[in-house]
Write an enzyme that holds these catalytic residues in place. Structure first.
Site, PDB file in Angstrom:
ATOM      1  N   HIS A 307       0.440  -1.085   0.393  1.00 15.36           N
ATOM      2  CA  HIS A 307      -0.328  -0.128  -0.001  1.00 15.36           C
ATOM      3  C   HIS A 307       0.811   1.073  -0.017  1.00 15.36           C
ATOM      4  CE1 HIS A 307      -3.329   3.039   0.695  1.00 15.36           C
ATOM      5  NE2 HIS A 307      -3.749   1.736   0.430  1.00 15.36           N
ATOM      6  N   ASP A 364      -7.647  -4.731  -0.262  1.00 19.32           N
ATOM      7  CA  ASP A 364      -8.660  -6.060  -1.345  1.00 19.32           C
ATOM      8  C   ASP A 364      -7.922  -7.444  -1.264  1.00 19.32           C
ATOM      9  OD1 ASP A 364      -7.832  -3.498  -3.206  1.00 19.32           O
ATOM     10  OD2 ASP A 364      -9.708  -3.803  -3.076  1.00 19.32           O
TER      11      ASP A 364
HETATM   12  C1  SDX Z   1      -6.573   0.056  -3.162  1.00 19.63           C
HETATM   13  O1  SDX Z   1      -4.422   4.320  -2.420  1.00 19.63           O
HETATM   14  C2  SDX Z   1      -5.310   4.338  -1.792  1.00 19.63           C
HETATM   15  O2  SDX Z   1      -5.668   4.145  -0.595  1.00 19.63           O
HETATM   16  C3  SDX Z   1      -5.614   2.918  -2.276  1.00 19.63           C
HETATM   17  C4  SDX Z   1      -6.755   1.747  -1.761  1.00 19.63           C
HETATM   18  C5  SDX Z   1      -8.169   2.895  -1.221  1.00 19.63           C
HETATM   19  O3  SDX Z   1      -8.322   2.414  -0.643  1.00 19.63           O
HETATM   20  O4  SDX Z   1      -8.585   3.787  -2.014  1.00 19.63           O
HETATM   21  O5  SDX Z   1      -6.566   1.702  -0.514  1.00 19.63           O
HETATM   22  C6  SDX Z   1      -7.386   0.687  -2.487  1.00 19.63           C
HETATM   23  O6  SDX Z   1      -5.932   0.125  -4.229  1.00 19.63           O
HETATM   24  C7  SDX Z   1      -5.040  -0.927  -2.194  1.00 19.63           C
HETATM   25  C8  SDX Z   1      -3.947  -0.954  -3.119  1.00 19.63           C
HETATM   26  C9  SDX Z   1      -4.562  -2.558  -4.088  1.00 19.63           C
HETATM   27  N1  SDX Z   1      -3.727  -2.777  -5.452  1.00 19.63           N
HETATM   28  C10 SDX Z   1      -2.810  -4.360  -4.885  1.00 19.63           C
HETATM   29  O7  SDX Z   1      -3.035  -5.111  -3.880  1.00 19.63           O
HETATM   30  C11 SDX Z   1      -1.667  -4.112  -6.050  1.00 19.63           C
HETATM   31  C12 SDX Z   1      -0.366  -4.974  -5.497  1.00 19.63           C
HETATM   32  N2  SDX Z   1      -0.382  -4.382  -4.928  1.00 19.63           N
HETATM   33  C13 SDX Z   1       0.760  -3.153  -5.066  1.00 19.63           C
HETATM   34  O8  SDX Z   1       0.786  -2.719  -6.815  1.00 19.63           O
HETATM   35  C14 SDX Z   1       1.283  -1.581  -4.546  1.00 19.63           C
HETATM   36  O9  SDX Z   1       1.742  -2.067  -3.270  1.00 19.63           O
HETATM   37  C15 SDX Z   1       0.601  -0.764  -4.577  1.00 19.63           C
HETATM   38  C16 SDX Z   1      -0.144  -0.194  -6.398  1.00 19.63           C
HETATM   39  C17 SDX Z   1      -0.671  -0.822  -3.647  1.00 19.63           C
HETATM   40  C18 SDX Z   1       1.913   0.530  -4.079  1.00 19.63           C
HETATM   41  O10 SDX Z   1       3.125   0.613  -4.991  1.00 19.63           O
HETATM   42  P1  SDX Z   1       3.504   2.418  -4.215  1.00 19.63           P
HETATM   43  O11 SDX Z   1       3.109   2.792  -3.491  1.00 19.63           O
HETATM   44  O12 SDX Z   1       4.260   2.548  -5.756  1.00 19.63           O
HETATM   45  O13 SDX Z   1       5.136   0.878  -4.162  1.00 19.63           O
HETATM   46  P2  SDX Z   1       5.961   0.655  -5.483  1.00 19.63           P
HETATM   47  O14 SDX Z   1       5.153   0.100  -6.418  1.00 19.63           O
HETATM   48  O15 SDX Z   1       7.086   1.655  -5.718  1.00 19.63           O
HETATM   49  O16 SDX Z   1       6.521  -0.913  -4.586  1.00 19.63           O
HETATM   50  C19 SDX Z   1       7.917  -0.466  -3.282  1.00 19.63           C
HETATM   51  C20 SDX Z   1       8.437  -1.721  -3.898  1.00 19.63           C
HETATM   52  C21 SDX Z   1       8.827  -2.211  -5.590  1.00 19.63           C
HETATM   53  O17 SDX Z   1       9.916  -3.164  -5.125  1.00 19.63           O
HETATM   54  P3  SDX Z   1      11.484  -2.646  -4.780  1.00 19.63           P
HETATM   55  O18 SDX Z   1      11.331  -1.510  -6.303  1.00 19.63           O
HETATM   56  O19 SDX Z   1      11.754  -1.531  -3.801  1.00 19.63           O
HETATM   57  O20 SDX Z   1      12.469  -3.645  -5.347  1.00 19.63           O
HETATM   58  O21 SDX Z   1       7.686  -2.305  -2.850  1.00 19.63           O
HETATM   59  C22 SDX Z   1       7.111  -3.933  -4.518  1.00 19.63           C
HETATM   60  C23 SDX Z   1       7.489  -3.115  -5.734  1.00 19.63           C
HETATM   61  O22 SDX Z   1       8.238  -4.197  -6.553  1.00 19.63           O
HETATM   62  N3  SDX Z   1       6.058  -4.612  -4.067  1.00 19.63           N
HETATM   63  C24 SDX Z   1       5.681  -5.164  -4.454  1.00 19.63           C
HETATM   64  C25 SDX Z   1       4.143  -5.182  -4.051  1.00 19.63           C
HETATM   65  N4  SDX Z   1       3.773  -4.113  -4.117  1.00 19.63           N
HETATM   66  C26 SDX Z   1       5.263  -3.593  -4.203  1.00 19.63           C
HETATM   67  N5  SDX Z   1       6.063  -6.323  -4.719  1.00 19.63           N
HETATM   68  C27 SDX Z   1       5.691  -7.772  -5.002  1.00 19.63           C
HETATM   69  N6  SDX Z   1       3.781  -8.162  -4.685  1.00 19.63           N
HETATM   70  C28 SDX Z   1       3.329  -6.685  -5.004  1.00 19.63           C
HETATM   71  N7  SDX Z   1       2.282  -7.080  -4.141  1.00 19.63           N
END
Ligand code: SDX
Length: 428
Positions: A307, A364
């Protein structure tokens, strides 16, 4: 004593005010930065460090896992409130008394119908159309049938548009489901509660007595409250920026529905179930999928994990995880993917990759397991998120308009070609 931020560029110092919120959050107010520095701006891809507005609606503390709507904790509201009073709280700022809630509900019920011609639009969609696409189209189409809800400036005009969409959106959501299920597009019963009426519109079968299931109604009431608002997330920011051009409420909401559809945002609840199903089909090998999620050469992500704000735990996920066990037990549903989800969570929370990146289950991760147990189809999970988020989107749009926020128009840093002479076609 007001705080000042000082930045120094090429030996020249510039002072910018620091503002403090009621929860002691601090932000550097850069509205005069470009003027002071002669054109220097900031850049922050994904707005990870940038506030878009001051808001009094929802407070989140990502480190402490705190979520409050207008000061009330999500734990209290999920346990003790009903969805309609939470909608009133988010939009108007206080919990309604009995008289205020009754008037609000009556005004909504007076609008809980749509023009019969809307059915012709729904008829035009293929049955396989994703209900999120149907829902965003129908929400936009409502403008044609509610022209007074377009240019709304006064509180009265905004209130009228708000109760119209709160009345009509559950109908559109239920009909998007019924279209896909091949069921007639019928209404529920306005004498019922807001959520109860929606459940009846969703599940009433032709030529059969409708038997309400209180477990389903209570579970949905809780889920809708948990999804109702979340400060400046992707879809809410979309609603705000579209509304900032003075576009009407309905089209701003339609834009928000489309933003929510993305699998990185609200579409994740559908993607989680598809992921858990794939793991089950693959013999339940959770370790394989944990490795895939960590592998940078693999595009697979652990859906429902991570998140932007919560770097400890998502308080909604904790509540939903408990509710999942309660609802499945109450309905006598034994869903093997719940065990797979719990196994995945346990493994991830013990793995350094997830611990270092502070990746925890989000709203989710477990919600789809409950929706499934309630008999809701997978493609309807994100529309359910939209139904829950509707009052939050409305509240944020309303606050933006009442505060007369300026049109949203970010700057950029240009990295393209510098000036080039035009070359005529025969010399290229
Ligand atoms: C919602 O914003 C809100 O409030 C949203 C929400 C709401 O109520 O409106 O809460 C609802 O959208 C919840 C999120 C649902 N999405 C998912 O579950 C999809 C999977 N999660 C991600 O794609 C990710 O965690 C996000 C999109 C939720 C957040 O992305 P960020 O903050 O841009 O973080 P990032 O992509 O920069 O990740 C940081 C690191 C990265 O690794 P490094 O480059 O540092 O090595 O964490 C890793 C990412 O690759 N990472 C994950 C991951 N989420 C982040 N690695 C594997 N699996 C994951 N799910």
């Amino acid at each position: 004593m007001s705080r000042i931020a000082t930045i120094e560029i090429d030996g020249k110092k510039f002072e910018l005010p620091i503002i403090k919120g009621t929860e002691n959050e601090l932000a550097i107010d850069i509205k005069k930065l470009r003027l002071l520095t002669g054109g220097i701006t900031t850049i922050d891809s994904g707005f990870k460090n940038t506030g878009s507005c001051e808001s009094a609606i929802t407070f989140m503390d990502g480190e402490k896992g705190i979520l409050r709507y207008r000061g009330y904790s999500i734990e209290d509201l999920a346990e003790k409130a009903n969805f309609l009073e939470v909608a009133y709280l988010l939009i108007f700022g206080d919990l309604p008394n009995a008289e205020e809630l009754e008037k609000f509900h009556n005004d909504i019920k007076a609008q809980a119908h749509v023009d019969e011609d809307v059915k012709k639009i729904i008829d035009g969609f293929p049955k396989a159309a994703h209900p999120m696409g149907v829902l965003s189209s129908l929400t936009s189409a409502l403008v044609a049938f509610n022209p007074t809800s377009v240019n709304v400036d006064s509180e009265e005009e905004m209130y009228d548009a708000i109760v119209r969409i709160l009345g009509k959106f559950p109908v559109l959501t239920a009909w998007a489901y019924r279209k896909q299920a091949g069921l007639p597009l019928e209404y529920g019963d306005n004498s019922l509660g807001y959520v109860e009426n929606f459940v009846k519109m969703m599940f009433k079968k032709p030529a059969a007595e409708y038997e309400p299931n209180q477990v389903v109604i209570d579970a949905l009431n809780k889920l809708l409250i948990l999804h109702a608002d979340h400060e400046q997330n992707c879809s809410t920011s979309t609603v705000r920026i579209v509304g900032s051009s003075n576009a009407g409420l309905f089209v701003s909401l339609s834009a928000g529905i489309n933003a929510l559809w993305g699998p990185l945002h609200g579409g994740a609840n559908q993607a989680v179930i598809e992921m858990l199903e794939a793991i089950k089909e693959d013999g339940g090998d959770t370790k394989k999928y944990i490795s895939k999620a960590k592998d940078k050469t693999d595009s697979f992500r652990l859906m429902g994990f991570g998140h932007r704000v919560y770097k400890n735990f998502d308080p909604r996920a904790k509540i939903i995880k408990v509710a999942a066990d309660e609802v499945l037990n109450a309905l006598g549903v034994d869903d093997p993917i719940l065990d797979i989800a719990k196994g995945l969570e346990k493994e991830a929370l013990e793995d350094s990759y997830f611990i270092e990146r502070k990746l925890y289950p989000n709203v989710d991760f477990y919600s789809g397991i409950i929706y499934r147990a309630l008999g809701i189809s997978t493609e309807m999970f994100t529309p359910m998120f939209a139904l829950g988020r509707l009052p939050g989107w409305i509240a944020q749009w309303h606050e933006m308009r009442v505060r007369k926020e300026p049109i949203g128009r970010p700057r950029q840093v240009y990295i393209g070609e510098t000036y080039r002479e035009f070359i005529s076609a025969n010399k290229r």
